[in-house]
Design a protein around this motif. Sequence first.
Motif, mmCIF file in Angstrom:
data_model
loop_
_atom_site.group_PDB
_atom_site.id
_atom_site.type_symbol
_atom_site.label_atom_id
_atom_site.label_comp_id
_atom_site.label_asym_id
_atom_site.label_seq_id
_atom_site.Cartn_x
_atom_site.Cartn_y
_atom_site.Cartn_z
ATOM 1 N N THR A 191 78.412 51.096 32.401
ATOM 2 C CA THR A 191 79.056 52.299 32.926
ATOM 3 C C THR A 191 79.869 51.981 34.172
ATOM 4 N N THR A 192 79.311 51.155 35.035
ATOM 5 C CA THR A 192 80.034 50.752 36.245
ATOM 6 C C THR A 192 81.307 49.997 35.885
ATOM 7 N N GLU A 193 81.206 49.097 34.922
ATOM 8 C CA GLU A 193 82.368 48.326 34.490
ATOM 9 C C GLU A 193 83.438 49.228 33.877
ATOM 10 N N SER A 239 83.852 52.401 34.437
ATOM 11 C CA SER A 239 84.399 53.233 35.500
ATOM 12 C C SER A 239 85.471 52.477 36.281
ATOM 13 N N ALA A 240 85.202 51.211 36.552
ATOM 14 C CA ALA A 240 86.192 50.400 37.264
ATOM 15 C C ALA A 240 87.450 50.240 36.421
ATOM 16 N N ARG A 241 87.292 50.046 35.116
ATOM 17 C CA ARG A 241 88.465 49.928 34.234
ATOM 18 C C ARG A 241 89.264 51.223 34.216
ATOM 19 N N LEU A 242 88.550 52.348 34.168
ATOM 20 C CA LEU A 242 89.222 53.642 34.142
ATOM 21 C C LEU A 242 90.002 53.861 35.433
ATOM 22 N N ASN A 243 89.388 53.523 36.555
ATOM 23 C CA ASN A 243 90.088 53.651 37.834
ATOM 24 C C ASN A 243 91.325 52.764 37.851
ATOM 25 N N GLU A 266 94.007 54.398 35.724
ATOM 26 C CA GLU A 266 94.609 55.547 36.408
ATOM 27 C C GLU A 266 95.586 55.094 37.489
#
Length: 71
Positions: free
Chosen positions: A50-52, A54-58, A61
């Motif tokens: 999930t952390t990984e 989330s970082a990809r999504l950021n 964006e």
Amino acid sequence: MLWALVYVVLILGGLVLLALCAWRVWQKVRGVRRALGELSTRVSGLAADTTELSARLNHAEVTARLAERTS
């Protein structure tokens, strides 16, 4: 005398039955603890994923916003 023997057999049988039940409950407890350890490991792995993500999504964006600003 016969009744005393019957009572002794009933008491010992009850104790053996109680010991077998306790042993079975202990086996179940060990199984639950083992499953809990496996689930804990899986949750840790999912948290890392999930952390990984989330970082990809950021990152995606930020890349999209930069692309909007430069065009």
